[in-house]
Design a protein around this motif. Structure first.
Motif, PDB file in Angstrom:
ATOM      1  N   ARG A 134       0.868  -1.178   0.000  1.00 32.94           N
ATOM      2  CA  ARG A 134       0.000   0.000   0.000  1.00 32.94           C
ATOM      3  C   ARG A 134       0.903   1.226   0.000  1.00 32.94           C
ATOM      4  N   MET A 135       0.803   2.000  -1.060  1.00 29.70           N
ATOM      5  CA  MET A 135       1.642   3.186  -1.207  1.00 29.70           C
ATOM      6  C   MET A 135       0.730   4.401  -1.237  1.00 29.70           C
ATOM      7  N   LYS A 136       1.042   5.382  -0.407  1.00 23.28           N
ATOM      8  CA  LYS A 136       0.206   6.583  -0.366  1.00 23.28           C
ATOM      9  C   LYS A 136       1.098   7.808  -0.242  1.00 23.28           C
ATOM     10  N   PRO A 137       0.573   8.968  -0.592  1.00 29.08           N
ATOM     11  CA  PRO A 137       1.356  10.203  -0.424  1.00 29.08           C
ATOM     12  C   PRO A 137       1.644  10.432   1.066  1.00 29.08           C
ATOM     13  N   VAL A 138       2.723  11.116   1.334  1.00 25.70           N
ATOM     14  CA  VAL A 138       3.075  11.403   2.724  1.00 25.70           C
ATOM     15  C   VAL A 138       2.126  12.446   3.306  1.00 25.70           C
ATOM     16  N   ARG A 139       2.050  12.432   4.620  1.00 21.29           N
ATOM     17  CA  ARG A 139       1.211  13.434   5.299  1.00 21.29           C
ATOM     18  C   ARG A 139       1.759  14.833   5.053  1.00 21.29           C
ATOM     19  N   GLU A 140       0.907  15.797   5.140  1.00 20.65           N
ATOM     20  CA  GLU A 140       1.274  17.187   4.864  1.00 20.65           C
ATOM     21  C   GLU A 140       2.464  17.632   5.712  1.00 20.65           C
ATOM     22  N   ALA A 141       2.532  17.159   6.947  1.00 18.71           N
ATOM     23  CA  ALA A 141       3.628  17.548   7.841  1.00 18.71           C
ATOM     24  C   ALA A 141       4.984  17.067   7.328  1.00 18.71           C
ATOM     25  N   HIS A 142       5.002  15.981   6.545  1.00 21.08           N
ATOM     26  CA  HIS A 142       6.254  15.429   6.022  1.00 21.08           C
ATOM     27  C   HIS A 142       6.508  15.802   4.566  1.00 21.08           C
ATOM     28  N   ASP A 143       5.604  16.556   3.968  1.00 23.44           N
ATOM     29  CA  ASP A 143       5.738  16.912   2.556  1.00 23.44           C
ATOM     30  C   ASP A 143       7.039  17.672   2.334  1.00 23.44           C
ATOM     31  N   GLY A 144       7.772  17.299   1.314  1.00 27.01           N
ATOM     32  CA  GLY A 144       9.060  17.927   1.020  1.00 27.01           C
ATOM     33  C   GLY A 144      10.221  17.095   1.533  1.00 27.01           C
ATOM     34  N   ASP A 145      10.069  16.486   2.720  1.00 24.01           N
ATOM     35  CA  ASP A 145      11.129  15.661   3.286  1.00 24.01           C
ATOM     36  C   ASP A 145      11.037  14.214   2.802  1.00 24.01           C
ATOM     37  N   PHE A 146       9.805  13.759   2.557  1.00 27.08           N
ATOM     38  CA  PHE A 146       9.571  12.376   2.161  1.00 27.08           C
ATOM     39  C   PHE A 146       8.704  12.338   0.911  1.00 27.08           C
ATOM     40  N   CYS A 147       8.864  11.276   0.088  1.00 29.22           N
ATOM     41  CA  CYS A 147       8.122  11.208  -1.174  1.00 29.22           C
ATOM     42  C   CYS A 147       6.993  10.190  -1.153  1.00 29.22           C
ATOM     43  N   ALA A 148       7.026   9.210  -0.244  1.00 33.54           N
ATOM     44  CA  ALA A 148       5.953   8.209  -0.213  1.00 33.54           C
ATOM     45  C   ALA A 148       5.944   7.477   1.115  1.00 33.54           C
ATOM     46  N   ASP A 149       4.764   7.077   1.512  1.00 35.24           N
ATOM     47  CA  ASP A 149       4.548   6.259   2.701  1.00 35.24           C
ATOM     48  C   ASP A 149       4.138   4.884   2.193  1.00 35.24           C
ATOM     49  N   VAL A 150       4.924   3.858   2.491  1.00 37.30           N
ATOM     50  CA  VAL A 150       4.721   2.540   1.893  1.00 37.30           C
ATOM     51  C   VAL A 150       4.566   1.477   2.972  1.00 37.30           C
ATOM     52  N   LEU A 151       3.448   0.774   2.939  1.00 44.42           N
ATOM     53  CA  LEU A 151       3.213  -0.353   3.830  1.00 44.42           C
ATOM     54  C   LEU A 151       3.463  -1.617   3.014  1.00 44.42           C
ATOM     55  N   ILE A 152       4.434  -2.415   3.442  1.00 42.64           N
ATOM     56  CA  ILE A 152       4.773  -3.646   2.737  1.00 42.64           C
ATOM     57  C   ILE A 152       4.356  -4.824   3.608  1.00 42.64           C
ATOM     58  N   ILE A 153       3.392  -5.586   3.107  1.00 46.49           N
ATOM     59  CA  ILE A 153       2.884  -6.748   3.833  1.00 46.49           C
ATOM     60  C   ILE A 153       3.542  -7.980   3.229  1.00 46.49           C
ATOM     61  N   LEU A 154       4.360  -8.634   4.042  1.00 50.28           N
ATOM     62  CA  LEU A 154       5.068  -9.836   3.624  1.00 50.28           C
ATOM     63  C   LEU A 154       4.356 -11.064   4.189  1.00 50.28           C
ATOM     64  N   GLN A 155       4.775 -12.235   3.795  1.00 49.11           N
ATOM     65  CA  GLN A 155       4.157 -13.463   4.274  1.00 49.11           C
ATOM     66  C   GLN A 155       4.268 -13.608   5.789  1.00 49.11           C
ATOM     67  N   ASP A 156       5.347 -13.111   6.362  1.00 53.49           N
ATOM     68  CA  ASP A 156       5.572 -13.328   7.790  1.00 53.49           C
ATOM     69  C   ASP A 156       5.655 -12.059   8.640  1.00 53.49           C
ATOM     70  N   LYS A 157       5.595 -10.889   8.014  1.00 52.79           N
ATOM     71  CA  LYS A 157       5.673  -9.636   8.776  1.00 52.79           C
ATOM     72  C   LYS A 157       5.222  -8.469   7.920  1.00 52.79           C
ATOM     73  N   THR A 158       5.069  -7.325   8.559  1.00 52.83           N
ATOM     74  CA  THR A 158       4.654  -6.102   7.878  1.00 52.83           C
ATOM     75  C   THR A 158       5.565  -4.964   8.323  1.00 52.83           C
ATOM     76  N   HIS A 159       5.986  -4.161   7.373  1.00 48.88           N
ATOM     77  CA  HIS A 159       6.813  -2.993   7.689  1.00 48.88           C
ATOM     78  C   HIS A 159       6.229  -1.772   6.994  1.00 48.88           C
ATOM     79  N   GLU A 160       6.380  -0.625   7.636  1.00 52.82           N
ATOM     80  CA  GLU A 160       6.004   0.640   7.004  1.00 52.82           C
ATOM     81  C   GLU A 160       7.276   1.447   6.782  1.00 52.82           C
ATOM     82  N   PHE A 161       7.467   1.887   5.550  1.00 50.69           N
ATOM     83  CA  PHE A 161       8.626   2.704   5.207  1.00 50.69           C
ATOM     84  C   PHE A 161       8.142   4.059   4.735  1.00 50.69           C
TER      85      PHE A 161
END
Length: 92
Positions: free
Chosen positions: A39-66
């Motif tokens: 799941r890839m979404k735009p960053v929150r307004e507070a992080h705009d400019g510093d970050f380009c994307a908020d990415v939730l990666i759901i794997l078979q055994d775990k989930t990470h948000e980058f």
């Protein structure tokens, strides 16, 4: 196998839900062959400019948000992930 290398120049990570984002120490490898959903979404307004994307990666055994940094390294990692997912027709 396909891996995505994430390091401190690329992103910050949230390993557990509702905990703050953490700076990475060293390199973090995601085995893209174990991806179930992304799941890839735009960053929150507070992080705009510093970050380009908020990415939730759901794997078979775990989930990470980058949160990919708005930098050459972060943008390249985001584009690599999008390209890989598009080739496999996984939601992006």
């Amino acid at each position: 196998m396909a891996y995505l290398c994430i390091n401190p120049k690329v992103a910050m990570v949230r390993i557990r839900a509702k905990e703050p984002l953490e700076e990475l120490t060293g390199e973090f490898y995601i085995n893209l062959d174990k991806v179930i959903e992304v799941r890839m979404k735009p960053v929150r307004e507070a992080h705009d400019g510093d970050f380009c994307a908020d990415v939730l990666i759901i794997l078979q055994d775990k989930t990470h948000e980058f949160v990919f940094r708005n930098s050459p390294a972060g943008n390249k990692a985001k584009q690599t992930l999008e390209s890989y997912l598009n080739e496999l027709s996984i939601n992006c």
